[in-house]
Design a protein around this motif. Structure first.
Motif: not given
Length: 241
Positions: A112-116, A123-137, A159-163
């Motif tokens: 459970l601890a690892r799942i959380k 969730a943190f990285h998704k929020a960070a991705i959404d706020s990334v400006k610019p989107r491309f590097m 190439l698609s990256l894993t999380g």
């Protein structure tokens, strides 16, 4: 728990499926389960789970095969369960795209601890991705789309990256020309003490370097600095498109 996260448990052991379904449901998760790869495919056709708990040893397609199949079109976090005490199973799981692993028998509380932890980092990285400006590097021969978590090389190959691969790459891109310690990498990827994850760190770094086509003996992107960690040495261009 409102807007509860959904967990897919894939294990041929009915006792484990029922145990985890009951335990995770009690703490607010929505749980679906599958006893093999066929049932897993059916569940994935109907649902989009937020995380998958995937056993390795199962009849038919094993967890390694199923993990690779999921990784063809999804970056959903995956925790693999192994009854084998041999480190090989754990390393192989990480190499093919799993985010974490646990050995059987395991503590439901630790799982459970690892799942959380994985869901928080996702969730943190998704929020960070959404706020990334610019989107491309752009770096070396690669162009990163931070929103899609994909790399495009100069030949037009994608190439698609894993999380985990994406989180590690972003750690380097956000700290260019700075030595990133193994402890920092472990905290970013696993959120746990680095001592028990030395081999896992090696696997993550090796996989990222392999994906980027970077030779550790003659690095052009990620350089090893003995006693300090790893440095992203390639020039980075931030693009608007």
């Amino acid at each position: 728990m409102s807007n509860s996260k959904q967990i897919l448990v894939v294990d041929d052991d009915k006792t484990i499926r029922e145990l985890l379904s009951e335990y995770l449901s009690k703490v607010g998760f929505s749980v679906i389960s599958a006893e093999d790869g066929i049932e897993m495919e059916k569940q994935l056709a109907l649902h989009q789970p937020d995380l998958i708990v995937l056993d390795i040893m199962m009849p038919g397609d094993d967890g390694f095969v199923l993990c690779q199949r999921v990784r063809q079109n999804s970056n959903v976090p995956i925790i693999m369960l192994t009854a084998n005490s041999d480190e090989v199973d754990r390393v192989l799981g990480l190499e093919i795209g799993a985010d974490d692993y646990m050995a059987k028998p395991f503590s439901p509380r630790e799982l459970l601890a690892r799942i959380k932890a994985l869901l928080r980092r996702s969730a943190f990285h998704k929020a960070a991705i959404d706020s990334v400006k610019p989107r491309f590097m752009k770096f070396a021969q690669w162009k990163l789309d931070a929103l899609q978590q994909t790399l495009l090389n100069d030949n037009g190959e994608s190439l698609s990256l894993t999380g985990a691969d994406f989180q590690l790459l972003m750690l380097f891109l956000e700290n260019p020309n700075e030595a990133i310690s193994r402890d920092k990498i472990c905290q970013t990827l696993h959120g746990r003490d680095a001592f028990s994850n030395e081999r896992a760190i090696d696997v993550h770094l090796s996989r990222l370097r392999q994906n980027l086509g970077d030779d550790a003996k003659n690095p052009q992107i990620i350089k090893t600095v003995r006693g300090a960690g790893y440095v992203f040495i390639a020039e980075i261009q931030r693009l608007t498109e």
